[in-house]
Design a protein around this motif. Structure first.
Motif, PDB file in Angstrom:
ATOM      1  N   LEU A   1      -0.159  -0.355   1.751  1.00 15.15           N
ATOM      2  CA  LEU A   1      -1.236  -0.997   2.512  1.00 15.15           C
ATOM      3  C   LEU A   1      -1.047  -0.759   4.008  1.00 15.15           C
ATOM      4  CD1 LEU A   1      -1.392  -4.456   0.667  1.00 15.15           C
ATOM      5  CD2 LEU A   1      -2.802  -2.442   0.254  1.00 15.15           C
TER       6      LEU A   1
ATOM      7  N   THR B   1      -0.339 -11.547  -1.310  1.00 15.00           N
ATOM      8  CA  THR B   1      -0.436 -10.450  -2.268  1.00 15.00           C
ATOM      9  C   THR B   1       0.857 -10.293  -3.043  1.00 15.00           C
ATOM     10  OG1 THR B   1      -0.944  -8.085  -2.513  1.00 15.00           O
ATOM     11  CG2 THR B   1       0.355  -8.723  -0.599  1.00 15.00           C
ATOM     12  N   LYS B   2       0.746  -9.747  -4.240  1.00 13.30           N
ATOM     13  CA  LYS B   2       1.928  -9.397  -5.037  1.00 13.30           C
ATOM     14  C   LYS B   2       2.247  -7.910  -4.903  1.00 13.30           C
ATOM     15  CE  LYS B   2       1.081 -13.010  -8.491  1.00 13.30           C
ATOM     16  NZ  LYS B   2       0.786 -13.295  -9.916  1.00 13.30           N
ATOM     17  N   LYS B   3       1.331  -7.170  -4.268  1.00 14.54           N
ATOM     18  CA  LYS B   3       1.510  -5.729  -4.115  1.00 14.54           C
ATOM     19  C   LYS B   3       2.593  -5.428  -3.078  1.00 14.54           C
ATOM     20  CE  LYS B   3      -3.368  -4.655  -4.995  1.00 14.54           C
ATOM     21  NZ  LYS B   3      -4.591  -4.027  -4.430  1.00 14.54           N
ATOM     22  N   SER B   4       3.150  -4.222  -3.171  1.00 13.27           N
ATOM     23  CA  SER B   4       4.052  -3.756  -2.124  1.00 13.27           C
ATOM     24  C   SER B   4       3.244  -3.568  -0.847  1.00 13.27           C
ATOM     25  CB  SER B   4       4.702  -2.433  -2.535  1.00 13.27           C
ATOM     26  OG  SER B   4       5.367  -1.851  -1.431  1.00 13.27           O
TER      27      SER B   4
ATOM     28  N   ASP C   1       8.964  -7.422   2.599  1.00 12.67           N
ATOM     29  CA  ASP C   1       8.299  -7.319   1.296  1.00 12.67           C
ATOM     30  C   ASP C   1       8.769  -8.402   0.332  1.00 12.67           C
ATOM     31  OD1 ASP C   1       6.216  -5.763   0.470  1.00 12.67           O
ATOM     32  OD2 ASP C   1       7.416  -4.284  -0.568  1.00 12.67           O
TER      33      ASP C   1
END
Length: 397
Positions: A239, A232-235, A262
Motif C-alpha cells: 500500500l 487493516t489486516k493487510k501488509s 506492520d
C-alpha cells in the motif's frame, strides 16, 4: 426584448431552479434531490465520486454497466474539469469543489443540450449540486479536524485509560479496533518555508488514496508530519509503495520518506504505534532510505524468539514466579508496565503516559514488583534479567 415564449421559458427555468434550491437548502438526501431533478429534465441522474463509484441516483434509474465501465476506464476523473459526453447518450458534469481530490460528478442519461434554455437549466442544476457537494466536503473536513484535535489533546495530556476509551466512543471509534501505522515526511521543502503548506497537500493525497481503497484511516499532524493509523489486516508495504508512487506522480518535485510499523495494535495503544513509525522514519532519514522503511525491534527479540518454549518458561518462572502467581488482572498489570518501561528506555514517565496512568501509580507498582521479587530495577544485573524474562513471557504467552 425577449418574446413571450422566451420569457415563459426563462420563468420556468427560474422556478425550477428555485424549486431545486429549496430541496438542497432543506438538506434532502442526494437520492431525493436527483429524483426531483430527473423528473424536471426527464432523464435519469447519478452522482459519482472521483474514483468512479456510484454514490447516489434518481428513483428507478437504469444501472447501465457500460456507463460505469466507460467512466472507470475511459476517463481520468481526477483531471476532468469540463463536461463531456459518454457513449453518445450520457453527459457528465464535474461539480465545483475546494479541491480535485474530493470532486464529485453528476451524470445525466442524455446528451449535452444544444438549445440555450436547456443549457441554462442544466448549468443551474450543476451549480446548485456543486454548492451541496462543497458542503459535503466541508463536513468531511470538519470530522477530520475534530479527530486530529482529539488525538492532539490525548498526546498533550495524560488522560486516564477509561476517559480515553469514553472519548473514542463518543467520536465513533472503538479502542479495541486493530491498527497499523506509518509516518511520512516531505523533505525537499523542510528549509524553504513551504514545508507545512506542502504537508497539508500531502495529507489530502493520503486521504484520497485510502478512500479509493476503502480503508479507514485516522490522520494526526504530529511535529509537522502526518502520522497515519490504518485499520487493516493487510501488509502496509504494498500500500505504501503505491502511495509513494502516487504522491510523486501528482505532487511534482516531491521527495517523501516513510517509516511504518506492520505490527497491528489496538487503538488504545496508538502512542506505541506512533513511536514505532517515528523511529522507522528517523532511520530512513538518517540513512537516506527512500523506500518505505519498516520498524524492526531490537535484534535481541529476534534471538529470544528462537529459545524453545520449555526453556523459556523455566527462566521466566525463575525470575517472575511470584508475579505469575498473582491474580490475572494484577499479574497482567505488572507485566504490561514492565514491558512499556523497557520499551520506553526505562522511563517511568513515558511508560505511565502510554498506559494512561499517573506517574505515581507507575512508581508504586514498580516498587511493589521489586519488593515481591526481591530485585532492584537500579541493579544492572537484576534489570537485565527482568527485561529478558518479560520479553520471553510476551513472546510465548
Amino acid at each position: 426584448m425577449p418574446s413571450n415564449n422566451e420569457a415563459e421559458q426563462l420563468k420556468k427555468i427560474m422556478n425550477d431552479t428555485l424549486d431545486i434550491s429549496k430541496y438542497i437548502l432543506a438538506s434532502k438526501d442526494d437520492d431525493e434531490i436527483l429524483t426531483h431533478i430527473a423528473k424536471l429534465i426527464n432523464c435519469d441522474a447519478y452522482i459519482m465520486d472521483v474514483f468512479g463509484r456510484l454514490r447516489s441516483y434518481s428513483e428507478n434509474a437504469k444501472m447501465d454497466a457500460s456507463l460505469f465501465e466507460s467512466v472507470t476506464h475511459d476517463l481520468k476523473l481526477i483531471e476532468l474539469t469540463e463536461p463531456v459526453t459518454l457513449l453518445d447518450k450520457y453527459s457528465i458534469y464535474p461539480l465545483k469543489t475546494m479541491d480535485k481530490l474530493t470532486r464529485r460528478f453528476v451524470v445525466f442519461s442524455m446528451k449535452m443540450p444544444e438549445d440555450l434554455s436547456s443549457q441554462l437549466l442544466i448549468e443551474n442544476m450543476v451549480n446548485l449540486l456543486s454548492l451541496e457537494s462543497m458542503q459535503v466536503s466541508i463536513n468531511v473536513n470538519q470530522v477530520r479536524q475534530r479527530r486530529n484535535e482529539l488525538f492532539d489533546t490525548i498526546l498533550a495530556q495524560n488522560l486516564p485509560e477509561n476517559a480515553f476509551e469514553d472519548t473514542l466512543k463518543l467520536n465513533g471509534l472503538d479502542s479495541n479496533s486493530m491498527y497499523k501505522a506509518f509516518e511520512i515526511d516531505e523533505i525537499n521543502s523542510v528549509d524553504t518555508g513551504h514545508h507545512q503548506e506542502d504537508m497539508h497537500r500531502v495529507n489530502d493525497y493520503i486521504y484520497w488514496y485510502f478512500e479509493k481503497l476503502q480503508i479507514p484511516i485516522i490522520l494526526i499532524s504530529w511535529h509537522f508530519k502526518p502520522f497515519i493509523l490504518v485499520e487493516t489486516k493487510k501488509s502496509l508495504l504494498p500500500l505504501l509503495n503505491e502511495l509513494s508512487k502516487f504522491i510523486h506522480e501528482n505532487f511534482v518535485g516531491s521527495k517523501t520518506q516513510i517509516g511504518y510499523t506492520d505490527d497491528a495494535k489496538p487503538l488504545i495503544q496508538f502512542k506505541k504505534l506512533l513511536r514505532e513509525a517515528d523511529e522507522a522514519l528517523d532511520v530512513a532519514k538518517r540513512e537516506n532510505i527512500l523506500k518505505p522503511n519498516k520498524f524492526i525491534p531490537q535484534q535481541v527479540e529476534d534471538i529470544l524468539s528462537l529459545v524453545p518454549k520449555k526453556e523459556a518458561d523455566m527462566f521466566v518462572d525463575a525470575i517472575l514466579g511470584p508475579v505469575l502467581n498473582l491474580k490475572d488482572d494484577e499479574k497482567d498489570e505488572l507485566i504490561e508496565l514492565l514491558s512499556y518501561y523497557y520499551a520506553d528506555n526505562q522511563s517511568i514517565s513515558m511508560a505511565a503516559n502510554d498506559l494512561f496512568i499517573h506517574r505515581n501509580t507507575a512508581v508504586y507498582r514498580l516498587k511493589k514488583l521489586e519488593k515481591l521479587l526481591n530485585m532492584s530495577l537500579n541493579d544492572v544485573s537484576d534489570s537485565e534479567q527482568l527485561r529478558m524474562a518479560t520479553k520471553l513471557y510476551l513472546i510465548h504467552h
